[in-house]
Design an enzyme around this catalytic site. Sequence first.
Site, short mmCIF file in Angstrom:
data_model
loop_
_atom_site.label_atom_id
_atom_site.label_comp_id
_atom_site.label_asym_id
_atom_site.label_seq_id
_atom_site.Cartn_x
_atom_site.Cartn_y
_atom_site.Cartn_z
CD GLU A 63 -1.67 -2.38 1.63
OE1 GLU A 63 -0.49 -2.57 2.00
OE2 GLU A 63 -2.52 -3.27 1.60
CG HIS A 132 -10.92 -7.36 7.63
ND1 HIS A 132 -9.60 -7.06 7.76
CD2 HIS A 132 -10.96 -8.39 6.74
CE1 HIS A 132 -8.87 -7.88 7.01
NE2 HIS A 132 -9.68 -8.69 6.38
#
Lengths: 331, 325
Positions: A63, A132
């Site tokens: 990322e 998440h």
Amino acid sequence: MSINRKLQYSLAINEALHQMMAVNDSVFLMGQGVKSPWYVGNTARGLLEKFGNGRVIDTPVSENSITGAGVGAAIAGMRPIIVHPRMDFMLYAMDPIINEAANWYYMNGGRVSVPVVIWGIINRGGEQAAQHSQALHSIFSHVPGLKVVMPSTPYDAKGLMIAAIEDDNPVVFIDDRWLYGIEDFVPEEIYIVEIGKGIIRKEGSDITLVSISFMAHQALEAANRLAEENIHVEVIDLRSAKPIDTEIIIDSLKKTGFLVVLDGGWKTCGFSSEVAAIVAEKGYQYLRGPIRRITLPDCPAPASSVLEKAYYPNSDNIVANIKSYLENFHR
Amino acid sequence: MGYSRELLANLYRTMVRIRFCEESLVKPILKGEIICPCHLYSGQEAVAAGICESLNEKDYVFGTHRSHGHFLAMGGAMRDLLAEIFTRETGCSRGRGGSMHLIDPGKGIMGAAPIVAGTISLAMGAALASNLRGEKRVAVSFFGDGAAGEGVLYECLNFAALKKLPLVFVCENNFYSTHMPIQECRVNGDIYKIAEPFSVKSSKVDGNDVLKVYEAGKEAIEFCRKGEGPVFLECKTYRFRGHVGPDDNIQGTHTDIRPREEVESWLKKDPITRFEKYLLENNLLSEKLLDGIKKEISDEVEESIEFAKNSPYPEAKELTRYVYK
């Protein structure tokens, strides 16, 4: 132009991407899972086939560098869209987003701007737990140089994605998987929804309910139920978390005098705090009662469905909350 | 061998230009005329000069906190640089960036930033942009040995190799990550070896030998232009002054970092005197010509310092200009 064409939220984003990539060679999409519906739903449907793997770049799990590459490509004249299929993982990219993209134009005296879209998907529920599930829009909204948009409807999803791509500044585009199945009217042509402009989803005279993203739907549902009890809630969907449409909030308050802020993020130093602070600074004279906030508790997202149910605000507890509020303060 | 006189003079001029410019900052820093932290490039000139000689204004260079040298080597105007260091409106970043944020897109200087390893991925993005547009532009990322401690470098090595990007990683290994000697940072001091498992061509260069750097840089940049990138170069060099400011960081002084013998041994390897000696001993350029270059640079420095000192500061009422375009 078809007037009656309905499109799913995720396909509205997909259409924005198709159209913008077709009209502007500088636009490209990069991020983890762009060729996998498992990651990005059907937002990227058909893009790889149409534009090839040069402009639709699936990446390893990196990322930080991939987001940085998006920033660098923007500095070099491209208009990249960098997608983070779970925005929890976007935390690895805080350096390129905040240190570099957000500051670049300022710290270089306006010499080069960074027209990058950083797209983070909130992907919660289903017992996915703390890493998440996070809605981190408030963190990005804190930073000068960034704009933050959070569309709640298919129309806004397409219009704000196009606006974000066309904007010369870094824009954090945040959506929510809970919105992906929603269907509504979406024009076929290219159009923008202006960044920083909210919208009144339902007019009302008793109380102002400010919301954003998925919570705008909960707000509307709650308002419709309260209407049956003759309580008229004005529902504002701000659509952009930064800049915030101050005018639309103050104008509504002039009418109602009461404010509830509803947010799918945490309470402390959050989106709801900012709305409350703006009103305290600029609209206190219209307030006839204290500001109330309905947010996630200051607690990580749990796994167990029982706890999840207690964690996320829904129309039941919004209705109950507004009723108790009005009983206490409405004269 | 067989270098043109023009090339040799260019390399010499660039190094002298950097050195004289950097050394001109010492007094103003000590006198408090310059407040902005300056990470001086003195001692490392052969790296910037040697690499940038093979680049043009269409290429992309990204730098670090120590990028005065990169800015000048790419042909950035000394006036723009010095005015920025004095944080004036006439500076390259209009006094908003200071010494660590140098930019001149027209010269291929795309920006610099002090977050260690923070601009490596940006350079990679510029290389990606070049590829996507089917151009022959090459991106160069300058970073220090300290950046080898940051994970993003390894991510970039992997992705740049995967996509065969025209990116030259230039690690300027000056053996100190701020105060910390490299042997306390890593087990293996040969940083170029980190590129090997990513199948990135890599080598180590004497970063105080401008011709060696030039050769390695030229080859790396040509590779990249032919689509055979990326390339990783480790240039071993040494900063003559401290991490920040003019202090020399000698042990026993108040900054107490580097052994005196070590600093002295590197001063003997000064890349400029070394190149000068080579040029004169081999009758490649005359003493007169070199003196002429030095005179010309001295004048440029003097004029640029005057320009910077006499330039206006940004206006307070313009504080929030340039937050958004």
